[in-house]
Design an enzyme around this catalytic site. Structure first.
Site, PDB file in Angstrom:
ATOM      1  N   SER A 195     -25.846 -10.851 -29.677  1.00 37.14           N
ATOM      2  CA  SER A 195     -25.234 -11.482 -28.374  1.00 37.14           C
ATOM      3  C   SER A 195     -25.082 -10.783 -27.496  1.00 37.14           C
ATOM      4  O   SER A 195     -26.225  -8.989 -27.049  1.00 37.14           O
ATOM      5  CB  SER A 195     -24.978 -12.497 -28.804  1.00 37.14           C
ATOM      6  N   ASP A 202     -30.779 -11.658 -32.323  1.00 36.60           N
ATOM      7  CA  ASP A 202     -30.977 -12.943 -31.403  1.00 36.60           C
ATOM      8  C   ASP A 202     -30.519 -12.390 -29.288  1.00 36.60           C
ATOM      9  O   ASP A 202     -29.893 -13.428 -28.924  1.00 36.60           O
ATOM     10  CB  ASP A 202     -30.541 -13.806 -32.166  1.00 36.60           C
ATOM     11  N   HIS A 231     -28.570 -19.556 -32.586  1.00 34.82           N
ATOM     12  CA  HIS A 231     -28.469 -17.299 -32.533  1.00 34.82           C
ATOM     13  C   HIS A 231     -27.418 -16.743 -33.050  1.00 34.82           C
ATOM     14  O   HIS A 231     -28.027 -16.254 -33.265  1.00 34.82           O
ATOM     15  CB  HIS A 231     -28.039 -18.332 -30.560  1.00 34.82           C
TER      16      HIS A 231
END
Length: 294
Positions: free
Chosen positions: A91, A116, A243
């Protein structure tokens, strides 16, 4: 509310190889560390404003400041002679890893793994972030309640991972008699665009082996789609996760990281993986290098 949108910040990882051992430096301790430590030694690293780190300005989450923080840690650990390093970031941590790689000043950088985060999706989500942050639960009577909320809300799908990682994201507020989030993301909006703007091109231009792990193919933007078709990086879609891939399936995540290192022969010997055949040297097969097909 997707897990992708709510987990703006999570992990920054650095793989380091020294004396034939791999070292895993990361922003928060997670379940996957216990899986990787069979092949690596684990050192925990908090970015500013996270975990138990403390700086003069914990709200300065500009991409330049966070990159400089990582460089400072590497400098403190290894001086001017860092070992072979593979940066792995999830992230927002993924954007830090990409920006460090794009600077091309870390001479020992040997690989880049991004988990991701894709420029197109991230930039599109920024307009909704303040609403999302204000809409999430802000106070918890106990750490157990926070863990329960994270799993029920879908931001994490692995209860064991949540029990390890969630406590590090909280602090106890004596004035409110409850636990609150340690990182005040809503006060850092001025830096958000800088995390992700131009991220795809920076990722593609990094001159090292690259791996992109995604929870779904819908996260791939145009630049990365073209780059993936051109074979500029390896991409793996990890199904049945949210996620936080590294939290939801730590075993699979650890295997993907170790296989990436082995496949690209990072370090003097790489990592030996049972069942993963390694190419024999050309001369050992009775061929000269000129006879060997690429």
């Amino acid at each position: 509310m997707s897990a992708y949108q709510t987990q703006m910040m999570s992990f920054i990882y650095i793989w380091q190889e020294q004396k034939d051992q791999l070292f895993f430096v990361y922003m928060e301790v997670a379940t996957l560390a216990s899986k990787i430590k069979e092949k690596a030694r684990v050192v925990a690293m908090d970015l500013r404003g996270h975990g138990k780190s403390s700086t003069e300005n914990d709200l300065d989450l500009s991409i330049e400041t966070m990159c400089n923080d990582v460089f400072a840690v590497l400098k403190a650990l290894y001086g001017d002679s860092p070992p072979a390093i593979v940066l792995v970031g999830h992230s927002m941590g993924g954007s830090v890893a990409v920006h460090i790689a794009a600077k091309k000043t870390l001479r020992s950088l040997a690989g880049l793994v991004v988990v991701d985060v894709v420029e197109g999706t991230a930039m599109a989500s920024l307009v909704h972030m303040q609403k999302i942050l204000s809409g999430r639960m802000q106070h918890f009577s106990s750490i157990e309640k926070a863990i329960e909320w994270s799993v029920r809300g879908g931001s994490l799908r692995n209860i064991d991972s949540a029990r390890v990682s969630i406590p590090t994201t909280l602090k106890y507020d004596d004035s409110k008699n409850c636990y609150v989030y340690r990182a005040r993301l809503e006060e850092t909006e001025q830096y958000w665009r800088g995390w992700y703007e131009g991220l795809s091109e920076k990722f593609l231009s990094s001159p090292v082996p690259k791996l992109l792990l995604l929870a779904g193919t819908d996260r791939l933007d145009r630049a990365l789609t073209i780059g993936q078709m051109q074979g500029k990086f390896q991409m793996v879609v990890v199904r049945h996760t949210g996620h936080a891939i590294q939290e939801d399936v730590p075993d699979e995540f650890a295997t993907l990281i170790i296989n990436f290192i082995s496949r690209n022969r990072i370090g003097p010997h790489g990592v030996e993986i049972p069942g993963l055949a390694r190419p024999k040297p050309a001369q050992a097969q009775g061929q000269s290098p000129a006879q060997t097909k690429s």
